[in-house]
Each structure stands twice: as C-alpha cells, then as structure tokens.
Design an enzyme around this catalytic site. Structure first.
Site, short mmCIF file in Angstrom:
data_model
loop_
_atom_site.label_atom_id
_atom_site.label_comp_id
_atom_site.label_asym_id
_atom_site.label_seq_id
_atom_site.Cartn_x
_atom_site.Cartn_y
_atom_site.Cartn_z
N ALA A 12 33.48 51.62 -52.86
CA ALA A 12 32.76 52.18 -51.72
C ALA A 12 33.10 51.41 -50.47
O ALA A 12 33.32 50.20 -50.50
CB ALA A 12 31.25 52.13 -51.98
N SER A 14 32.69 51.80 -45.78
CA SER A 14 31.72 52.21 -44.76
C SER A 14 31.68 53.72 -44.55
O SER A 14 30.63 54.28 -44.28
CB SER A 14 32.03 51.50 -43.44
OG SER A 14 33.36 51.77 -43.04
N GLN A 17 33.47 56.88 -50.30
CA GLN A 17 33.46 56.18 -51.58
C GLN A 17 34.35 56.96 -52.54
O GLN A 17 34.66 58.13 -52.31
CB GLN A 17 32.05 56.02 -52.11
CG GLN A 17 31.26 57.29 -52.30
CD GLN A 17 29.79 56.97 -52.55
OE1 GLN A 17 29.20 56.12 -51.88
NE2 GLN A 17 29.19 57.68 -53.50
N ASP A 167 47.77 50.51 -42.06
CA ASP A 167 46.69 49.67 -42.60
C ASP A 167 47.09 49.06 -43.94
O ASP A 167 46.35 49.15 -44.92
CB ASP A 167 45.43 50.53 -42.74
CG ASP A 167 44.16 49.70 -42.91
OD1 ASP A 167 44.18 48.50 -42.56
OD2 ASP A 167 43.16 50.26 -43.38
#
Length: 198
Positions: A12, A14, A17, A167
């Site tokens: 999970a 922010s 999930q 990322d």
C-alpha cells in the site's frame, strides 16, 4: 473477470494499493493496483493549497531562483497522470515495446481486459524487491550486475529511446530469477526530444 481476488493488500502507498488476483481467463496470477477511494478529491484540495502558497510567494518574494507558480503547475500536470492508471499501463506497454533483444531489463505485461482508469492489472512479478536486497543476501556479483543493467537501461531510455522511467528507486525494481532487472510503477515517465537536447 477474476477467479480469485485477495482483499488484503500485498502493498500500500499514499495513492493506491496492490492486491493479488487470478484472471479467470487462463488462470493467470496478476497484481491489481487500485486507486484509493476519494484520492482525487484529496489531491485536488492539496493542489489548490499549493497554488495559493505559490501565488503568495510569487507576489511577496524577489529574486527567487525558480517560478513557484510554474513549479506547482508542473507538479499538478504530473500528479494527474499518476491518478490515471490506464496512463501507467500505456507507459508500461511502451517501455516493454522499446526493450532490445537480450536486454537485461523487463517491464510487466498489462492485462487490458481488467485495466481501467482506477485499476491497473499487471503480470505478477516474482523476484527480489531491491529495497530488500540485504535480507535477500545478494552477492557482490549480483549487485554489480544490477547496477550495470539498471544504468544501461536508464541511459538507453534517455539517450536512445527518448522515453524514460522517471522513478527508478529500489522499491520499484525487482531482481528476477533469470537475473533481469524488472521496473514497476511506470506512472512517472519523462521524454527527451530535440528541443530538450538543444
């Protein structure tokens, strides 16, 4: 669509999930990334606050080395892509399509029959999450291989393909059993074009 779905999340964060599931078609094990209920409303509220702060800074500060309003506008555009999981699926497909023959990288397969704006259905990746490399006891040779594979993949994406995973941290990278490096969470991506280079 699914023959089973684990209601307890395997991970999970922010905004979303992840849940294990099995596609009814072919009994394929998959991972579902699901946006949290009401997350868009929370993000929009936060963006409005950031805009107000940025406008205040722009009016009351001199000689800032950046434009606070432009920074918030760019962040707002970027975060809107992260709340569209179909966009992440398209990025993932594009990364897979750009892999070279024999490249030591991998991107999960997207199952579009179960993917929507708020739900992304991906191939379940089996391997070692790099944020757990110590517990996994990776050897120096394995770690060196991962660094080379990761550097090659990202540099090739930036310098040759012009479309890169924006990322690539250890929580978004898996060491697969066959030694390849698998990138997940492809919602943030960047482009390098002629205007960027010149």
């Amino acid at each position: 669509v699914f023959s089973s779905l684990d209601e307890t999340p395997m991970a999970a964060a922010s905004m979303a999930q992840a849940h294990r599931a099995v596609l009814r078609e072919g009994e394929q094990p998959v991972v579902l990334k699901v946006l949290r209920p009401g997350i868009e409303r929370i993000i929009n509220s936060d963006i409005e606050i950031l805009k107000a702060v940025a406008e205040w800074m722009a009016r009351h500060s001199v000689n800032l080395p950046f434009d606070p309003v432009a920074v918030v506008e760019e962040f707002s555009r970027s975060i809107s892509f992260e709340t569209d999981l179909a966009h992440e699926g398209r990025n993932t497909d594009l990364f897979r399509a750009n892999l070279e023959e024999g490249e030591q990288a991998w991107f999960p397969m997207v199952y579009w029959q179960a993917t929507r704006k708020r739900v992304l259905c991906l191939e379940e990746i089996k391997g070692t999450l790099l944020s757990h490399w110590r517990e996994a006891g990776l050897t120096q040779e394995q770690r060196s291989h991962l660094v080379r594979a990761g550097a090659y993949t990202v540099l090739r994406q930036v310098l040759e393909v012009g479309f890169f995973h924006a990322d690539p941290h250890p929580g978004n990278l898996f060491l697969l059993e066959d030694g390849r490096l698998c990138f997940i969470d492809c919602g943030m991506a960047g482009r390098v074009d002629e205007s960027t280079v010149t």
